[in-house]
Design a protein around this motif. Structure first.
Motif, PDB file in Angstrom:
ATOM      1  N   TYR A  51      60.404  71.322  90.879  1.00 19.94           N
ATOM      2  CA  TYR A  51      61.132  71.079  90.254  1.00 19.94           C
ATOM      3  C   TYR A  51      62.094  71.360  89.165  1.00 19.94           C
ATOM      4  O   TYR A  51      63.219  70.023  89.463  1.00 19.94           O
ATOM      5  N   ASN A  56      63.330  66.972  87.217  1.00 20.85           N
ATOM      6  CA  ASN A  56      63.944  67.464  86.048  1.00 20.85           C
ATOM      7  C   ASN A  56      65.160  66.962  85.700  1.00 20.85           C
ATOM      8  O   ASN A  56      65.533  66.956  84.671  1.00 20.85           O
ATOM      9  N   HIS A  67      55.961  64.730  85.003  1.00 23.80           N
ATOM     10  CA  HIS A  67      55.746  65.156  83.907  1.00 23.80           C
ATOM     11  C   HIS A  67      54.565  64.772  83.825  1.00 23.80           C
ATOM     12  O   HIS A  67      54.110  63.344  83.861  1.00 23.80           O
TER      13      HIS A  67
END
Length: 244
Positions: A51, A56, A67
């Motif tokens: 991630y 992100n 997500h």
């Protein structure tokens, strides 16, 4: 709106500052703590590593599928942001387009009490490779040849039962004990990069709550293609599990 005010509003969108510790942590809920992990320790740490590097929206384009639908981001002064607002904000900021950065993450460990959560450190390094254009603003920041050296920052990522990111938060940067002197003016994340490219005053104005409120007002008022990044999501658009 004059240019200087527009840039001050833009700076308010950074994800964290040295003052992040002044904001109290969100209240714990039964949905997130004191529950048995549903992912193995190795899965949790591997998901966190994946991630932070590529999903992100900071080091690489945002991956919405990574997500959960009830995702929340909370920085020291920015947030809470829901999934849609977070993905839009990171895309508009465009850090991954302008910079070639390595998070140099280390110290991964599984939180002993927070369900499916991993804690670790980041100390980004790299360089600016393109002019920095932030969508919804008139700014086009030229390339700085100075190598980027960020401070040490503490991250926490919590995953849902399916391995998707449910909660993401960043601490205040550590301004002492770094192996090299940071080039980010004592700030971290996006604010630190603004300082790195010489926009110190604009970056530090992010601590002004009135400017953050103004930025959010225009983000809600203007069409999505010309609006600045949001500073926080509308309360009614946050997941019901979130308490603050």
């Amino acid at each position: 709106m004059n240019i200087s005010l527009q840039f001050l509003l833009l700076a308010a969108m950074a994800t964290t500052t040295r003052f992040a510790h002044c904001f109290s942590a969100p209240a714990a809920t039964s949905a997130t703590v004191n529950k048995q992990n549903t992912l193995s320790d190795q899965q949790i740490m591997d998901l966190a590593k994946e991630y932070v590097v590529g999903k992100n929206g900071f080091y690489a384009p945002i991956d919405p599928e990574a997500h959960s639908e009830d995702f929340v981001f909370r920085g020291g002064v920015i947030g809470p942001l829901n999934k849609a607002d977070y993905c839009t904000t990171m895309t508009k900021l465009g850090v991954f387009n302008a910079f070639d950065l390595n998070p140099n993450s280390f110290g991964f460990c599984v939180d002993p009490e927070l369900k499916n959560a991993c804690r670790f450190y980041v100390r980004y390094t790299g360089k600016q490779v393109q002019p920095w254009r932030v969508a919804g603003t008139p700014y086009d920041i030229p390339i700085s040849d100075k190598p980027v050296a960020g401070p040490t920052e503490s991250f926490c990522i919590q995953f849902d039962d399916d391995g998707k990111t449910k909660f993401f938060t960043i601490s205040a940067p550590m301004n002492f004990g770094n192996p090299v002197e940071p080039t980010t003016g004592g700030l971290g994340a996006v604010l630190g990069l603004f300082c790195h490219v010489g926009q110190d005053i604009a970056a530090k104005s992010a601590m002004n709550a009135n400017l953050r409120t103004a930025t959010n007002f225009f983000a809600n008022l203007l069409p999505a293609d010309v609006a600045p990044p949001k500073t926080k999501s509308n309360p009614e658009e946050l997941p019901t599990w979130w308490k603050e």
